[in-house]
Motif scaffolding. Structure first.
Motif, PDB file in Angstrom:
ATOM      1  N   GLU A 150       0.825  -1.206   0.000  1.00 63.03           N
ATOM      2  CA  GLU A 150       0.000   0.000   0.000  1.00 63.03           C
ATOM      3  C   GLU A 150       0.861   1.258   0.000  1.00 63.03           C
ATOM      4  OE1 GLU A 150      -2.615  -0.243   3.298  1.00 63.03           O
ATOM      5  OE2 GLU A 150      -3.770  -1.942   2.486  1.00 63.03           O
ATOM      6  N   GLU A 154       0.894   3.887  -3.084  1.00 59.37           N
ATOM      7  CA  GLU A 154       0.556   5.281  -2.788  1.00 59.37           C
ATOM      8  C   GLU A 154       1.627   6.229  -3.325  1.00 59.37           C
ATOM      9  OE1 GLU A 154      -0.216   8.197   1.090  1.00 59.37           O
ATOM     10  OE2 GLU A 154      -0.224   6.014   1.324  1.00 59.37           O
ATOM     11  N   SER A 157       1.364   6.371  -7.073  1.00 58.75           N
ATOM     12  CA  SER A 157       0.233   7.200  -7.482  1.00 58.75           C
ATOM     13  C   SER A 157       0.586   8.681  -7.422  1.00 58.75           C
ATOM     14  CB  SER A 157      -0.967   6.902  -6.574  1.00 58.75           C
ATOM     15  OG  SER A 157      -2.078   7.688  -6.954  1.00 58.75           O
ATOM     16  N   LYS A 158       1.338   9.067  -6.387  1.00 58.55           N
ATOM     17  CA  LYS A 158       1.757  10.460  -6.249  1.00 58.55           C
ATOM     18  C   LYS A 158       2.686  10.856  -7.394  1.00 58.55           C
ATOM     19  CE  LYS A 158       4.197  13.624  -3.128  1.00 58.55           C
ATOM     20  NZ  LYS A 158       4.929  13.758  -1.836  1.00 58.55           N
TER      21      LYS A 158
END
Length: 325
Positions: A150, A154, A157-158
């Motif tokens: 995760e 994350e 994704s950033k």
């Protein structure tokens, strides 16, 4: 930036063409046993990409051994290159195929960014790369614990969102590479003169430095990290590989087809060859482009590696006058 391998014999890093020509009987080598011949994962990647396994026979004929990077527990480079024991190259290639299975195209989305910088008309494909990168991270992290996964997803994704902004704001308009070079202050006449110089990197920097404030010469060519840019490992071979691309960018002995996907992969491979060869006594190739750019880099860094070009012709005998450093 001047680490090197130590052996009882001079270490020769042969380009792919040397292994292929030898395997096909097109060239011979005078007293090859005087040297320790080496190859790297870059050769294995290239064999897989091009689908031609002739070089494996050349590797076997020279009893070449692999030089490889030592990785830490996080699979990151320690910047420590070692010489492996001899292994049958056909067996080693099969091991390599098993190791990369499912990961062959991991860097393909970054190719789009690179060819864009060389003037490719690929904005549609470029806009798809943030999502491709994000999806690839999600795929390859599927086997690790959820909590760690995760966190990685994350972060991906950033980065993906930041890529989208950069693409829309800075990469929408295509710029031919000649225009980029002129904007940097490098004319075709100047490039030709610099290519004949023994200090090409210094001379091209004198031309372009006024247009690139707040960046040092070593930072521009990739020999030193740029403050504020994190997450990029900085090893001798990766720095030289990056400098090889930069020399193409500014037009010093530039390769052809820089805005084409298949061509740029070969250019990236050549840069990686130059990086791995920097730990050896010599890089040998019939490709004048890789030798010219490698010579520029090795000379600037005061590296021990000799970049040696030979003119290929069938029946040629390669004679090397290389000694240990």
């Amino acid at each position: 930036m001047n680490s090197y391998l130590v052996s009882d014999k001079p270490i020769i890093y042969a380009d792919m063409n040397v292994f292929r020509y030898l395997a096909c009987g097109d060239i011979s080598i005078l007293e090859p046993e005087r040297f320790r011949w080496v190859y790297s994962h870059v050769h294995l990647d290239e064999i897989h990409r091009n689908g031609n396994q002739d070089a494996l026979e050349g590797i076997a004929l020279l009893k070449a051994v692999e030089i490889c990077d030592v990785l830490n527990q996080d699979f990151q480079s320690e910047g420590n290159i070692v010489i492996r024991d001899y292994i049958d190259p056909y067996s080693r290639y099969e091991q390599h195929l098993e190791a990369i299975a499912g990961y062959e195209g991991m860097a393909d989305h970054m190719v789009e960014h690179l060819i864009r910088s060389f003037g490719a008309d690929n904005f549609k494909e470029l806009r798809e790369t943030p999502e491709q990168m994000r999806n690839e991270i999600e795929r390859i992290t599927s086997i690790i614990p959820d909590e760690r996964r995760e966190d990685l997803v994350e972060k991906a994704s950033k980065v993906s969102k930041e890529m989208e902004v950069t693409i829309e704001n800075h990469l929408k308009n295509k710029m031919p590479i000649d225009k980029t070079r002129r904007a940097l202050g490098v004319s075709s006449e100047a490039r030709k003169a610099i290519e004949r110089s023994e200090s090409a990197i210094d001379e091209v920097w004198d031309l372009i430095s006024p247009s690139i404030p707040n960046v040092t010469k070593n930072q521009f060519f990739g020999f030193e990290p740029i403050p504020g840019i994190e997450g990029v490992q900085h090893t001798q071979h990766s720095a030289i590989s990056g400098a090889y691309i930069v020399l193409n960018m500014v037009g010093i002995s530039p390769d052809k087809g820089l805005a084409k996907r298949d061509k740029i992969k070969n250019v990236m491979s050549d840069g990686q060859h130059a990086g791995m060869a920097s730990y050896c006594n010599a890089l040998v190739s019939a490709d004048r482009g890789i030798i010219n750019k490698s010579l520029c880099i090795f000379s600037y860094l005061n590296n021990i590696t000799n970049a040696l070009h030979f003119e290929y012709q069938k029946g040629y005998q390669l004679s090397l006058g290389i000694s240990k450093t």
